[in-house]
Design an enzyme around this catalytic site. Structure first.
Site, short mmCIF file in Angstrom:
data_model
loop_
_atom_site.label_atom_id
_atom_site.label_comp_id
_atom_site.label_asym_id
_atom_site.label_seq_id
_atom_site.Cartn_x
_atom_site.Cartn_y
_atom_site.Cartn_z
N CYS A 2 -10.27 3.75 -6.32
CA CYS A 2 -11.36 2.89 -7.15
C CYS A 2 -11.24 2.61 -7.74
O CYS A 2 -11.84 3.95 -8.85
CB CYS A 2 -12.27 2.90 -6.20
SG CYS A 2 -11.75 3.00 -4.71
N ARG A 27 -5.98 0.91 -10.42
CA ARG A 27 -6.19 2.12 -9.81
C ARG A 27 -6.45 1.52 -8.58
O ARG A 27 -6.24 2.67 -7.21
CB ARG A 27 -7.28 2.76 -10.40
CG ARG A 27 -7.25 3.09 -11.60
CD ARG A 27 -9.01 3.32 -11.77
NE ARG A 27 -9.26 5.08 -11.00
CZ ARG A 27 -9.33 5.81 -11.53
NH1 ARG A 27 -8.29 6.25 -12.22
NH2 ARG A 27 -9.32 6.96 -11.08
N TRP A 75 -9.78 0.23 -3.15
CA TRP A 75 -8.54 0.79 -2.71
C TRP A 75 -8.69 1.63 -1.03
O TRP A 75 -9.72 2.43 -1.41
CB TRP A 75 -7.88 1.94 -3.26
CG TRP A 75 -6.59 1.77 -2.56
CD1 TRP A 75 -5.11 2.08 -3.23
CD2 TRP A 75 -6.05 3.36 -2.34
NE1 TRP A 75 -4.21 1.82 -2.41
CE2 TRP A 75 -4.77 3.32 -1.52
CE3 TRP A 75 -6.87 4.12 -1.43
CZ2 TRP A 75 -4.10 3.95 -0.67
CZ3 TRP A 75 -6.26 5.42 -0.69
CH2 TRP A 75 -5.35 5.18 -0.34
N ASN A 101 -16.00 5.74 -5.31
CA ASN A 101 -15.24 6.19 -5.10
C ASN A 101 -14.56 7.98 -4.80
O ASN A 101 -14.80 8.88 -5.59
CB ASN A 101 -14.39 6.18 -6.82
CG ASN A 101 -13.05 6.64 -6.98
OD1 ASN A 101 -12.00 7.00 -5.79
ND2 ASN A 101 -12.31 6.82 -8.33
N GLY A 102 -14.02 7.90 -3.75
CA GLY A 102 -13.82 9.44 -3.16
C GLY A 102 -13.75 9.04 -1.23
O GLY A 102 -13.86 7.80 -1.34
N GLU A 484 14.04 9.92 -6.44
CA GLU A 484 13.66 9.15 -7.27
C GLU A 484 14.19 7.62 -7.28
O GLU A 484 13.00 6.47 -7.17
CB GLU A 484 13.35 9.41 -8.76
CG GLU A 484 12.72 9.04 -9.49
CD GLU A 484 11.25 8.05 -9.21
OE1 GLU A 484 10.36 9.40 -8.89
OE2 GLU A 484 11.01 7.77 -9.98
N LYS A 488 11.57 4.76 -6.30
CA LYS A 488 11.14 3.09 -6.58
C LYS A 488 11.12 1.98 -6.24
O LYS A 488 10.56 0.70 -6.42
CB LYS A 488 11.93 3.36 -8.31
CG LYS A 488 11.58 4.33 -9.26
CD LYS A 488 10.47 4.06 -10.16
CE LYS A 488 8.71 4.90 -8.97
NZ LYS A 488 8.90 6.16 -9.34
N GLU A 491 9.25 1.19 -3.01
CA GLU A 491 8.06 1.11 -3.74
C GLU A 491 7.36 -0.36 -4.03
O GLU A 491 6.45 -0.59 -3.98
CB GLU A 491 6.55 2.05 -3.93
CG GLU A 491 7.54 2.58 -5.89
CD GLU A 491 6.82 3.57 -6.44
OE1 GLU A 491 5.21 4.09 -5.78
OE2 GLU A 491 7.47 4.23 -7.15
N HIS A 507 25.38 14.54 7.65
CA HIS A 507 25.14 15.59 8.83
C HIS A 507 23.86 14.50 9.09
O HIS A 507 23.19 14.83 10.07
CB HIS A 507 24.50 16.27 8.06
CG HIS A 507 25.67 17.08 7.45
ND1 HIS A 507 25.91 18.20 8.70
CD2 HIS A 507 25.77 18.05 6.64
CE1 HIS A 507 26.83 18.98 8.14
NE2 HIS A 507 27.10 18.66 6.36
N LYS A 606 -2.72 3.83 -8.83
CA LYS A 606 -1.95 4.20 -9.70
C LYS A 606 -2.82 6.09 -9.45
O LYS A 606 -1.84 6.87 -9.69
CB LYS A 606 -2.63 4.19 -11.24
CG LYS A 606 -1.99 4.57 -12.21
CD LYS A 606 -0.50 4.79 -12.25
CE LYS A 606 0.14 5.14 -13.50
NZ LYS A 606 1.41 4.83 -13.26
#
Ligand code: F6R
Length: 611
Positions: A2, A27, A75, A101-102, A484, A488, A491, A507, A606
């Protein structure tokens, strides 16, 4: 998570907070809203699900005029992303508007008690309890700041909040515990924001709030108080970024801009720090003497997501070059375990934003147990940067694209700098040190070379657009790069991808391989190259399609791979900085071709300021 913007001053507040909100959209972007205290002394609230453009459309020409306003981009944590759950939230009497926010952890209990006392709730959010708690005292005559302080004494959890009231028309009250917030100081006007980028168009002077602080902001002054209303002295920080650095600069997406900026972001991470003659580096911000550094017997690196992948590379470097036992912990696990750390343990938190809730909590826990803490952080003045004993700034400039790119390569460079410092104090020779310094200095140019191959990567991407699963394999320093690369792709393109140590394929994941399964091998000519070639053979033998990232001039894999991208030669420990670049580009081009919103992928935000 947020984004919050608030304004009070002489100008029309609505357009200003809306503009600030657009700069915070990265955000969180599932709904947005704003509240303006209008000329008749009433609060007008507008909300819309979806992106900020939806709010702008909903407002149309009905933009309310007024000089004090709040805005929020959400968010979702509690309650679906719809109009009623969007912020700002108002009290029963329409006197207050509040953004948050929280997470308020005891919201259900507080809500039940408030309902019993006659409050009417409209949303499913945890936030709404806050506005009703403030209402109880404020409508009985308590000044807004006192009512906010009293309300916050009753809540468990985290918050960055901003509140306006019809009873105090030129005031924004803000408070913080666990979610970033700052006051930005203008000329005859002041702002509150969760992030400096929201206000950079108007001022560069900011005061960062610390946990447990309340700001009372008016057009010509502001006061910072603690929860017992005692006034606090705070330092005003000047933001060095300018607006141009947080705009897209001609690129279609922030992510592409940030990928292409990597020669410069790496130069900035290294600038003034390399001492070639002495085979070491200069790190001004560690705040630890050589004696302190020599007392370190163990290093724990802690982080989340992409920063956690950088930490894995750091662990390998630290053990190989500095010979210090090192391990990597997910911050979210570390904080709730009973970790063994003491005064001989150096705990290094790695975070682009410097605000990730779990990383911050892990560092606090480490500090509480007596460990020395360092931060490898990009955002100057962020909470982690302020709370650790010392650290290394990345100087990568603002990273806006939700998928982290340039921060990752700068984190690896910063970890190499830390490794050199620790290694040269121990057994790393001056000649080895000089070699690492020379290779670090060459990196920005080599990064530019790899990035010039973007059109070739785009062609490879064309063939992967319809893939439903992709496997990424690497060994040694390039195992974290496989993780990584897969992250990428997942997402931003929503294609399922897995990263694995190449030899582990046998395996389990080998069962997935057929002619529909692209396998990306990260196979530069390093210490484990021959081993990786054998793994490529195993995939080819089962009909898999191989895309290989190889060292320039490699002919061995050319015969096996269906497509390959070459990277220049460097030391093994620095290969990840180069080998990750084609993977960032690959994910980007695939996502664009699939029509995905690469800068704002679904469900992501973010800066993850809730746990
Ligand atoms: C992935 C990504 C996230 C972040 C993670 C930690 O592209 O961006 O996985 O790396 O949320 O964020 P910071 O580094 O800000 O602590």
């Amino acid at each position: 998570m947020c984004g919050i913007v608030g304004y009070t001053g002489a100008r029309s507040a609505g357009p200003l907070v809306l503009d600030g909100l657009k700069r915070l959209e990265y955000r969180g972007y599932d709904s947005a809203g704003l509240a303006v205290l209008n000329g008749e002394g009433r609060i007008e609230v507008f909300k819309a699900p979806g992106k900020i453009s939806a709010l702008e459309n909903a407002l149309g020409s009905r933009f309310p005029s007024g000089h004090t306003a709040l805005a929020h981009t959400r968010w979702a944590t509690h309650g679906a992303p719809n109009v009623v759950n969007a912020h700002p939230h108002t009290d029963c009497g329409g006197t207050l508007a509040l953004v948050h926010n929280g997470i308020i952890e005891n919201a259900p209990t507080l809500r039940t008690a408030l309902v019993k006392r006659g409050h009417v709730f409209r949303s499913e959010t945890d936030t709404e309890v806050l506005v009703h708690l403030v209402e109880e005292l404020h409508t009985k005559g308590a000044p807004l700041a006192d009512a906010v302080a009293a309300a916050l004494q009753q809540v468990d959890g985290t918050y960055g909040i901003a509140v306006i009231s019809t009873r105090e028309p030129d005031t924004v009250v803000a408070a913080r515990r666990g979610s970033p917030l700052l006051v930005a100081i203008g000329n005859g006007e002041n702002f509150v924001a969760s992030d400096a980028s929201a206000v950079l168009a108007h001022t560069r002077s900011v005061v960062y709030l610390d946990d447990g602080e309340i700001a009372v902001v008016r057009p010509r002054d502001y006061r910072i108080l603690d929860l017992s209303a005692a006034e606090k002295e705070k330092t005003v920080t000047q933001i060095e970024w300018d607006l141009a650095t947080i705009e897209r600069g001609g690129y279609a997406h922030f992510m592409l801009k940030e990928i292409m900026e990597q020669p410069d972001s790496l130069r900035n991470a290294l600038r003034g720090r390399l001492l070639e003659e002495d085979g070491t580096v200069r790190l001004g911000g560690l705040n630890l003497t050589d004696e302190d550094l020599l007392k370190v017997r163990r290093i724990v690196m802690t982080a989340c997501g992409t920063s956690w992948h950088a930490a894995l590379i750091g662990e390998y470097m630290m053990e190989e070059l500095a010979r210090i036992p090192s391990e990597v912990e997910y911050a979210s696990e570390f904080r709730y375990r009973n970790p063994i750390v003491d005064e001989h343990t150096l705990v290094v938190g790695i975070s682009q934003s410097g605000e990730t809730a779990d990383t911050l909590a892990a560092l606090r826990e480490a500090k509480r147990r007596g460990a020395r803490t360092l931060g490898i952080v990009n955002v100057v003045g962020s909470t982690i940067a302020r709370e650790v004993d010392g650290g290394i700034y990345l100087h990568a400039g603002p990273e806006i694209g939700v998928a982290s790119t340039k921060a990752f390569t700068s984190q690896i460079a910063a970890l190499a700098l830390l490794t050199l410092t620790m290694g040269r104090l121990r057994s790393l020779s001056i000649l080895q040190g000089r070699e690492v310094v020379r290779c670090l200095a060459r990196l920005p140019e080599q990064v530019a070379q790899v990035l010039s191959k973007a059109p070739h990567v785009e062609q490879i991407a064309e063939r992967l657009v319809r893939a439903t699963n992709v496997l990424y394999l690497g060994r040694g320093y390039n195992f974290p790069v496989a993780l990584e690369g897969a992250l990428k792709l997942k997402e931003i393109s929503y294609i399922h991808a897995e990263g694995y140590p190449a030899a582990e394929m046998k395996h389990g994941p080998i069962a997935l391989i057929d002619d529909l399964m692209p396998v990306v091998f990260i196979a530069p000519q390093d210490a484990v190259y021959q081993k990786v070639v054998s793994n490529v053979e195993e995939v080819k033998a089962r009909g898999g399609r191989v895309i290989a990232i190889v060292t320039e001039g490699d002919t061995g894999l050319a015969k096996l791979a269906d497509q390959q991208v070459e990277i220049p030669e460097t030391l093994d420990l620095l290969t990840p900085v180069l080998s990750v670049l084609p993977l960032q580009l690959l994910a980007y081009y695939i996502a664009v071709r699939r029509g995905c919103n690469v800068d704002q992928p679904r469900n992501l935000a973010k800066s993850v300021t809730v746990e």
